[in-house]
Design a protein around this motif. Sequence first.
Motif, short mmCIF file in Angstrom:
data_model
loop_
_atom_site.label_atom_id
_atom_site.label_comp_id
_atom_site.label_asym_id
_atom_site.label_seq_id
_atom_site.Cartn_x
_atom_site.Cartn_y
_atom_site.Cartn_z
N LEU A 1 83.64 3.56 9.11
CA LEU A 1 82.11 3.79 9.54
C LEU A 1 81.18 2.93 8.89
N ARG A 2 80.02 2.86 9.49
CA ARG A 2 79.15 2.04 8.72
C ARG A 2 77.84 2.62 7.88
N PHE A 3 77.88 3.90 8.01
CA PHE A 3 76.85 4.79 7.42
C PHE A 3 77.46 5.75 6.29
N GLN A 4 76.79 6.10 5.54
CA GLN A 4 77.27 6.86 4.20
C GLN A 4 77.95 8.18 4.41
N THR A 5 79.35 8.21 3.69
CA THR A 5 80.39 8.94 3.90
C THR A 5 80.01 10.36 3.53
N ARG A 6 80.24 11.41 4.21
CA ARG A 6 79.96 12.74 4.02
C ARG A 6 81.14 13.64 3.59
N CYS A 7 82.39 13.33 4.31
CA CYS A 7 83.55 14.19 3.87
C CYS A 7 84.81 13.30 4.34
N VAL A 8 85.99 13.50 3.55
CA VAL A 8 87.20 12.99 3.49
C VAL A 8 88.06 14.04 3.40
N ARG A 9 89.24 14.08 4.21
CA ARG A 9 90.31 14.91 4.32
C ARG A 9 91.61 14.45 4.57
N CYS A 10 92.56 14.76 4.17
CA CYS A 10 94.06 14.35 4.47
C CYS A 10 94.78 14.85 5.54
N TYR A 11 95.52 14.24 6.28
CA TYR A 11 96.21 15.00 7.50
C TYR A 11 97.26 16.08 6.86
N PRO A 12 97.56 16.73 7.29
CA PRO A 12 98.50 17.93 6.89
C PRO A 12 100.01 17.18 6.45
N ASP A 13 100.47 16.21 7.40
CA ASP A 13 101.74 15.55 7.39
C ASP A 13 101.71 14.44 6.49
N GLY A 14 100.63 14.28 5.71
CA GLY A 14 100.66 13.19 4.80
C GLY A 14 100.31 11.80 5.13
N THR A 15 100.25 11.49 6.31
CA THR A 15 100.11 10.07 7.04
C THR A 15 98.83 9.36 6.77
N GLY A 16 97.85 10.17 6.50
CA GLY A 16 96.57 9.41 6.67
C GLY A 16 95.44 10.47 6.01
N PHE A 17 94.29 9.84 6.64
CA PHE A 17 93.10 10.84 6.25
C PHE A 17 92.03 10.81 7.30
N ALA A 18 91.29 11.62 7.45
CA ALA A 18 89.90 11.34 8.28
C ALA A 18 88.57 11.49 7.48
N VAL A 19 87.69 10.69 7.87
CA VAL A 19 86.48 10.53 6.99
C VAL A 19 85.17 10.58 8.08
N SER A 20 84.14 11.41 7.69
CA SER A 20 82.92 11.53 8.29
C SER A 20 81.84 10.89 7.59
N SER A 21 80.71 10.70 8.59
CA SER A 21 79.51 10.17 7.90
C SER A 21 78.15 10.89 8.60
N VAL A 22 77.20 10.27 7.83
CA VAL A 22 76.03 10.83 8.38
C VAL A 22 75.55 10.59 9.56
#
Length: 334
Positions: free
Chosen positions: A185-206
């Motif tokens: 994402l090109r803009f400031q990060t707000r939140c990161v959370r890992c997938y329950p199965d441990g394969t990756g993560f989601a990240v959100s922005s402003v």
Amino acid sequence: MAAPPPFLGRPLESPPNDGISGLRFSNTSDLLLCSSWDGSVRLYDPPRSLTKGSFSQQAPVLDAAFQEDSSIFLAGLDGIVKRYDYFARAETVIGQHAAGARCVEWLPERGLVASGSWDKTLRCWDPRIPQGRNCAVVMQLPGKVFSMAQSSTRLVVATSSLHILVYDIRKLEAGLPEQERESSLRFQTRCVRCYPDGTGFAVSSVEGRVAMEYFDQSEAGQTRKYAFKCHRSSEAGTDTVHPVNSIAFHPVHGTFATGGGDGTVNVWDGANKKRLCQIQGYPTSVSAMAFSREGKYLAVASSYTWEQGEKEHPAEAIYVRHMSDAEVKPKPRI
């Protein structure tokens, strides 16, 4: 004051008096932890509509995590990381950063507390050792810590300047990230959370977007990642983009909820790239969310996050909503 619409969930009594910085359910019960800028950390029992305990300090609390149902770790704007025992009503200073401690995680497999700070460091502490000798490792980071999350084997740290660092929890003492990448994402990060199965993560922005990332760095693994727009509104021909302040994964189904500055919660099926449901009408920004350990409840913090600057805004509130299977279970592919 009129009662809130029931579809938002049941509001908890005795919410904080200032911005809600975080919500977490226990991994062993339905107890809910709430940290706040008013300097409090409150412990709720939502199924019984009870406030089980409250701890207050002078500095705002930016994050809190369970060690056990009766004990927590908290990170303060004053840079101090503490442990508090609700039953003994005893607090212990674990360590201190040179600037605000933004995030804290308890790593039970290692017996360590990880804290990320605006002083651009990640520190791991052993709470069994007296303060002053208990810092197991200090890791210098490329920016201020904005968000942090863990899976069974990895700790993901999102910092300013769009940096994301991935650490192997089993090798933290090495002091080096397993991966260092730039957010999609090109803009400031707000939140990161890992997938329950441990394969990756989601990240959100402003900027009203969420990116779905994978730890597998092979070409095949990276082709699975994608990003999408959300929490956007249009009124009188004017489009408004809202920050995505919070992400919460369902522990059973692997679907996830996003909460935005538009006072809306969306629940997504990430595998099929579809929205499962939308809950609109929270009084102000959704600042934090958490699913209970079995995914039965979703806690939602309605708390203004200052995306529109200084203005009058509704009081802080925490809603606990019972989630049906239709709202959180992936739809079968046709």
